[in-house]
Design an enzyme around this catalytic site. Sequence first.
Site, mmCIF file in Angstrom:
data_model
loop_
_atom_site.group_PDB
_atom_site.id
_atom_site.type_symbol
_atom_site.label_atom_id
_atom_site.label_comp_id
_atom_site.label_asym_id
_atom_site.label_seq_id
_atom_site.Cartn_x
_atom_site.Cartn_y
_atom_site.Cartn_z
ATOM 1 N N TYR A 313 0.812 -1.225 0.000
ATOM 2 C CA TYR A 313 0.000 0.000 0.000
ATOM 3 C C TYR A 313 0.843 1.271 0.000
ATOM 4 C CZ TYR A 313 -3.364 -3.317 2.123
ATOM 5 O OH TYR A 313 -4.166 -4.377 2.418
ATOM 6 N N CYS A 340 14.013 -10.145 -4.116
ATOM 7 C CA CYS A 340 14.285 -9.648 -5.469
ATOM 8 C C CYS A 340 12.989 -9.032 -5.984
ATOM 9 C CB CYS A 340 14.731 -10.782 -6.371
ATOM 10 S SG CYS A 340 16.307 -11.411 -5.858
#
Length: 422
Positions: A313, A340
């Site tokens: 968010y 990653c």
Amino acid sequence: MPMSLEFKERLSTVVQDALAAFGTPFHIYDETGIIQTCQALNKAFTPIDGFKEYFAVKGLPNPTVMALLKAQGFGFDCASVPEIVLARKVGSNAEEIMFTSNNTTREQLKTAMDQGGCIINLDDITLIAKLPAIPDLLCFRYNPGATRQGNAIIGKPEEAKYGLTRDQIFSAYGQALDLGVKRFGLHTMMASNELNYQYMIDTADMLLELAEDVSQALDIRFEFINIGGGLGIPYKPDDRAFNLEGMAGGIIEAFEAFKAKNGWIPRLYMESARFITGPHGALVTSVINHKNTYRDYVGVDASMSALMRPGVYGAYHHIHIHGKPESAPLKTVDVVGALCENNDKFAIQRQLPETREGDILIIHDTGAHGHAMGFNYNGQLRPKELLLKTDGSIELIRRAETMDDYFATLDFKPQTITPGHP
Ligand SMILES: *Cc1c(COP(=O)(O)O)cnc(C)c1O
């Protein structure tokens, strides 16, 4: 103001011992703070007969914390069968568990109603036909559509997948009545992390009005209205605390007006998670690397698997460095985990005191929707959870995930089918 000064102080005195015994990273929850918030909530609504908070399990599905909440008189709002299992595990009975699912299957409804049962809260009118039996008590989730503005996180009600329209609400209770349902509840959930308490009062007003209209149209009474959760907490240093007394005052007034007009009154239920446990948890993580390229990075030993909100968010979680004075020289850094995945950042371009390897970062307000949201993407394992108890002791309440946990779903009986050859 994030994390209370009291919790900060309590944590600061024990963090080295917790570290020595358990190692980082870990979430740690503050029993004292949780109990204080439970008591404040119960106190604010004592004038309403039959007030009950159903803690939304998804925020912090840990049985040790749930047992604590239950001891404060809380029930549980569950969105899935495993959450119901947890609520039963801590000893909740049928009336203390509310099953607020959506896009629900017949099987899930059956499991929810078997083995002791719970309060069924249906998200759609078509689900009435999928109930395995007619419950004594039934609740529906209302979506007011365009008549109400949404809040910033959940968005507009008319775009939300939840709940029944106003017209459907009338037919749903009519159908339920015809089928022999005797007791009725009315539910909605409209907000998320809302700091404006007037919004919650408006929601209570909206449900009381609807309860009045439906009860007059069908000659039924409502045993309860459930105004949902979504009370906000101050994540940012400038955020104000949620005005619980302000909200309670407005809602109590609305209930008194309803009683004066109708001669009866429903109970008031709520189902917050964030407000109850959010500020009373922190993620404690060690600095393991520094990297200076186009930006300066502080690498820590936790990752998104421990806390998704910043990555998902863009949420702000305040951070302080254990033992560093606020007056230490500041540096602008990104605080990163090991995935990653470039979203794997706990803070972006944040001003923090300079750190060294081995320094301890305390990431605030992880007591709700923190550990619970973690995922295993990239083979990242979820950290342990600790409870800082009122007597000052620290209990491990969930161990860290292991590689065996990660590989557990690869342990199965081989099975191959050849389509077209039964
Ligand atoms: C997530 C959720 C809650 C709790 O939300 P908070 O913002 O943590 O208060 C309550 N009810 C339902 C149905 C939910 O999905």
